[in-house]
Motif scaffolding. Structure first.
Motif, PDB file in Angstrom:
ATOM      1  N   THR A 147       0.807  -1.217   0.000  1.00 28.74           N
ATOM      2  CA  THR A 147       0.000   0.000   0.000  1.00 28.74           C
ATOM      3  C   THR A 147       0.842   1.270   0.000  1.00 28.74           C
ATOM      4  O   THR A 147       0.314   2.354  -0.233  1.00 28.74           O
ATOM      5  N   ALA A 148       2.138   1.145   0.280  1.00 25.56           N
ATOM      6  CA  ALA A 148       3.002   2.338   0.334  1.00 25.56           C
ATOM      7  C   ALA A 148       4.453   1.924   0.156  1.00 25.56           C
ATOM      8  O   ALA A 148       4.837   0.789   0.456  1.00 25.56           O
ATOM      9  N   GLU A 192       0.681   1.468   5.611  1.00 28.54           N
ATOM     10  CA  GLU A 192       1.603   2.599   5.502  1.00 28.54           C
ATOM     11  C   GLU A 192       2.428   2.716   6.783  1.00 28.54           C
ATOM     12  O   GLU A 192       1.943   2.417   7.880  1.00 28.54           O
ATOM     13  N   SER A 208      -4.184   2.984  13.001  1.00 27.44           N
ATOM     14  CA  SER A 208      -3.740   2.686  11.635  1.00 27.44           C
ATOM     15  C   SER A 208      -4.107   1.261  11.233  1.00 27.44           C
ATOM     16  O   SER A 208      -4.495   1.013  10.078  1.00 27.44           O
TER      17      SER A 208
END
Length: 336
Positions: A95-96, A288, A313
């Motif tokens: 995702t990152a 992330e 998160s």
């Protein structure tokens, strides 16, 4: 007892996939015991010197597991692991981007019964970790007990496993040039006691040691959630307060893990009982990074603050991907 055999027309590749998964289950459940038997047994044969030589090597090499281990890329890339991956199948979702000049702690959730997602993604190279995160080297932390088993210790180190001990994690995270990832299964053995299809409960609320470690070394925290980890086995869940639950907790306290009564499918047929996991998709989503400052002696308030950020998160990551990977819109993670 009647055994339902798989149909003869079952493709050969599917049989090979099942065999690859079965050897992994055997390695997880029985290989350590076989290694101990081999080491002791050789002492009573004409090949006794093999055990003596190994014991000498073992003593000389005793600190290696706590100093980053010794993994071998060619073993992590064996074709066998492709069959293992495709059986479920297992996928890694990025995702990152992650900076290879930093060190990271990946918090892996949930534990499941045998942590298939963590092994497939971080102890082999068949789901694309190296290509997705160039310059980063993952190390899955495992119960230190297994690194005291002759021969077996070398096998698990070859896949990048290291002991889940403070000094082991510190060695990885203090690397000034970065590039190390300590993958920690946060819920540990206690969480495995409640692993079952549909379970969405994580033992995380009072587990803050990994956050303190991240602060001490300035290692960024990355939440990782695996959809499908709890679906590959059924388990008999013993209620809190029951005799069996008390026995499980006692074992856990004594040796670090608790025996669980779980069930999969049979080797010859998916309709019979066995120890082969069910072929359910396993999707590991790497979230992330949470930027963590280096604080040599973080206060309890600072640890609590970053722990709350991590939990937030993780829940955000779960909610974003839950419907894509089989959970309902109403599904909620419970953090206890």
């Amino acid at each position: 007892m009647l055994i339902n055999f798989a149909p003869l027309k079952l493709p050969l590749y599917r049989r090979v996939q099942t065999a690859a998964v079965l050897q992994w289950v055997f390695s997880f459940l029985a290989l350590a015991q076989c290694c101990i038997a081999l080491f002791v047994g050789l002492l009573f044969t004409r090949f006794w010197f093999v055990s003596v030589l190994y014991a000498t090597w073992w003593f000389w090499d005793r600190n290696t597991p706590y100093q980053g281990g010794r993994n071998f890329r060619f073993l992590r890339r064996l074709r066998m692991w492709n069959y293992f991956r495709d059986y479920f199948p297992i996928h890694l979702i990025k995702t990152a981007d992650l900076d290879p000049k930093k060190n990271y702690i990946f918090g892996f959730h949930p534990h499941g019964v045998l942590v298939a997602g963590a092994f497939g993604n971080f102890c082999t190279e068949v789901t694309g970790f190296r290509e997705m995160y160039p310059g980063l080297k993952p190390h899955l932390l495992m119960l230190p007990l297994w690194f005291r088993v002759p021969f077996f210790r070398d096998y698990i180190m070859s896949g990048g496993l290291v002991p889940s001990a403070k000094e082991s994690a510190q060695y990885l995270l203090k690397r000034a040039e970065g590039g190390n990832v300590a993958v920690i299964v946060i819920g540990g053995a206690p969480e495995a006691l409640d692993a079952r299809p549909g379970a969405l409960t994580l033992l995380l609320k009072n587990r803050k040691g990994f956050v303190k470690l991240a602060l001490q070394f300035g290692a960024d925290l990355v939440p990782v959630y695996t959809f499908g980890e709890n679906e590959v086995y059924h388990q008999i869940i013993f209620k809190e307060g029951s005799l069996m639950r008390a026995i499980q907790k006692r074992f856990q306290k004594l040796i670090g893990f608790a025996p669980v009564v779980f069930q999969g499918r049979g080797f010859f047929s998916s309709n019979s009982w066995g120890l082969v996991p069910y072929a359910k998709p396993i999707n590991t989503v790497v979230g992330e990074p949470i930027t963590i400052p280096q604080i040599e002696n973080p206060s309890p308030e600072e640890v609590d603050s970053y722990h709350k950020m991590y939990v937030f998160s993780l829940i955000k990551l779960f909610n974003k991907y839950k419907t894509k990977f089989g959970c309902s819109e109403m599904a909620r993670l419970e953090v206890i």
